[in-house]
Scaffold this motif. Structure first.
Motif, short mmCIF file in Angstrom:
data_model
loop_
_atom_site.label_atom_id
_atom_site.label_comp_id
_atom_site.label_asym_id
_atom_site.label_seq_id
_atom_site.Cartn_x
_atom_site.Cartn_y
_atom_site.Cartn_z
N VAL A 194 0.87 -1.17 0.00
CA VAL A 194 0.00 0.00 0.00
C VAL A 194 0.91 1.22 0.00
CG1 VAL A 194 -1.79 1.26 1.24
CG2 VAL A 194 -1.77 -1.25 1.28
N PRO A 195 1.07 1.88 -1.16
CA PRO A 195 1.94 3.06 -1.18
C PRO A 195 1.41 4.12 -0.21
CG PRO A 195 1.40 2.38 -3.41
CD PRO A 195 0.52 1.59 -2.46
N SER A 196 2.24 4.53 0.69
CA SER A 196 1.86 5.51 1.70
C SER A 196 3.13 6.11 2.27
CB SER A 196 1.06 4.83 2.81
OG SER A 196 1.90 3.95 3.54
N SER A 197 2.98 6.81 3.34
CA SER A 197 4.15 7.40 3.99
C SER A 197 5.03 6.31 4.61
CB SER A 197 3.69 8.38 5.06
OG SER A 197 2.87 7.73 6.00
N ARG A 198 4.53 5.07 4.69
CA ARG A 198 5.33 3.97 5.25
C ARG A 198 6.46 3.54 4.31
NH1 ARG A 198 3.49 -0.55 7.91
NH2 ARG A 198 3.72 -1.59 5.94
N VAL A 199 6.35 3.84 3.03
CA VAL A 199 7.38 3.47 2.07
C VAL A 199 8.46 4.56 2.11
CG1 VAL A 199 7.92 2.98 -0.34
CG2 VAL A 199 5.72 2.26 0.62
N PRO A 200 9.68 4.20 2.50
CA PRO A 200 10.73 5.22 2.59
C PRO A 200 10.97 5.92 1.25
CG PRO A 200 11.39 3.22 3.72
CD PRO A 200 10.13 2.90 2.97
N GLU A 201 11.31 7.17 1.33
CA GLU A 201 11.56 7.97 0.14
C GLU A 201 12.68 7.35 -0.69
OE1 GLU A 201 12.84 12.49 -1.06
OE2 GLU A 201 11.94 12.12 0.90
N GLY A 202 12.47 7.28 -1.98
CA GLY A 202 13.47 6.74 -2.88
C GLY A 202 13.31 5.26 -3.16
N TRP A 203 12.53 4.56 -2.35
CA TRP A 203 12.28 3.14 -2.61
C TRP A 203 11.24 3.02 -3.70
CZ3 TRP A 203 12.17 -0.49 2.17
CH2 TRP A 203 13.29 -0.24 2.97
N ARG A 204 11.29 1.93 -4.43
CA ARG A 204 10.33 1.69 -5.51
C ARG A 204 9.26 0.71 -5.06
NH1 ARG A 204 14.66 0.89 -10.46
NH2 ARG A 204 16.00 2.60 -9.80
N VAL A 205 8.08 0.91 -5.59
CA VAL A 205 6.96 -0.01 -5.40
C VAL A 205 6.33 -0.19 -6.77
CG1 VAL A 205 4.69 -0.35 -4.35
CG2 VAL A 205 6.53 0.70 -3.03
N TYR A 206 6.13 -1.43 -7.18
CA TYR A 206 5.49 -1.71 -8.45
C TYR A 206 4.10 -2.26 -8.16
CZ TYR A 206 10.35 -1.52 -10.10
OH TYR A 206 11.64 -1.14 -10.37
N PRO A 207 3.09 -1.38 -8.13
CA PRO A 207 1.73 -1.82 -7.78
C PRO A 207 1.25 -2.97 -8.66
CG PRO A 207 1.85 0.56 -7.87
CD PRO A 207 3.15 0.05 -8.43
N GLY A 208 0.68 -3.96 -8.01
CA GLY A 208 0.12 -5.11 -8.71
C GLY A 208 1.10 -6.21 -9.05
N LEU A 209 2.39 -6.00 -8.77
CA LEU A 209 3.38 -7.03 -9.08
C LEU A 209 3.81 -7.77 -7.83
CD1 LEU A 209 5.76 -5.30 -11.67
CD2 LEU A 209 3.72 -6.68 -12.09
N SER A 210 3.92 -9.08 -7.96
CA SER A 210 4.44 -9.91 -6.87
C SER A 210 5.94 -9.62 -6.72
CB SER A 210 4.24 -11.38 -7.20
OG SER A 210 5.05 -11.74 -8.31
N ALA A 211 6.54 -10.17 -5.69
CA ALA A 211 7.98 -9.99 -5.48
C ALA A 211 8.77 -10.57 -6.65
CB ALA A 211 8.40 -10.63 -4.16
N ILE A 212 8.33 -11.70 -7.17
CA ILE A 212 9.04 -12.33 -8.29
C ILE A 212 8.95 -11.45 -9.54
CG2 ILE A 212 9.02 -14.32 -9.84
CD1 ILE A 212 8.01 -15.94 -7.37
N LYS A 213 7.77 -10.94 -9.83
CA LYS A 213 7.61 -10.07 -11.00
C LYS A 213 8.34 -8.75 -10.79
CE LYS A 213 3.27 -12.15 -12.42
NZ LYS A 213 1.81 -11.96 -12.58
N SER A 214 8.35 -8.26 -9.56
CA SER A 214 9.09 -7.03 -9.26
C SER A 214 10.58 -7.23 -9.51
CB SER A 214 8.87 -6.62 -7.80
OG SER A 214 7.53 -6.22 -7.60
N ARG A 215 11.08 -8.40 -9.19
CA ARG A 215 12.50 -8.71 -9.43
C ARG A 215 12.82 -8.66 -10.92
NH1 ARG A 215 15.49 -13.66 -10.37
NH2 ARG A 215 17.63 -13.35 -9.71
N VAL A 216 11.96 -9.24 -11.74
CA VAL A 216 12.18 -9.22 -13.18
C VAL A 216 12.15 -7.78 -13.70
CG1 VAL A 216 11.24 -9.93 -15.42
CG2 VAL A 216 11.32 -11.56 -13.53
N ARG A 217 11.18 -7.00 -13.24
CA ARG A 217 11.09 -5.61 -13.69
C ARG A 217 12.33 -4.82 -13.28
NH1 ARG A 217 6.24 -1.16 -12.94
NH2 ARG A 217 7.52 0.60 -13.59
#
Length: 80
Positions: free
Chosen positions: A49-72
């Motif tokens: 859930v993208p929010s203030s909990r995600v540290p600045e500069g970190w990436r989040v790929y909405p809708g992608l699992s960890a495995i798919k995020s790795r490929v991206r």
């Protein structure tokens, strides 16, 4: 200290992508050293859930699992 050859990490956090305090601190140090940090959820139907909990500069790929995020992330790093 992050290894010099390390260019990116995908973190499969619990629940909505949360990580514990010790891990958070280590990941923040890696990000400060130039390592791309992607936060993902390890839950099959969950997501970060993208929010203030995600540290600045970190990436989040909405809708992608960890495995798919790795490929991206791998593709992004190869293209850079």
């Amino acid at each position: 200290e992050a290894a010099s050859a390390l260019r990116g990490l995908v973190v499969a956090g619990t629940g909505n992508g949360s990580v514990n305090a010790g891990m958070l601190e280590s990941l923040q140090r890696a990000a400060q050293q130039g390592v791309a940090v992607v936060l993902a959820s390890r839950c099959e139907k969950g997501g970060v859930v993208p929010s203030s909990r995600v540290p600045e500069g970190w990436r989040v790929y909405p809708g992608l699992s960890a495995i798919k995020s790795r490929v991206r992330l791998m593709l992004e790093l190869l293209a850079a």
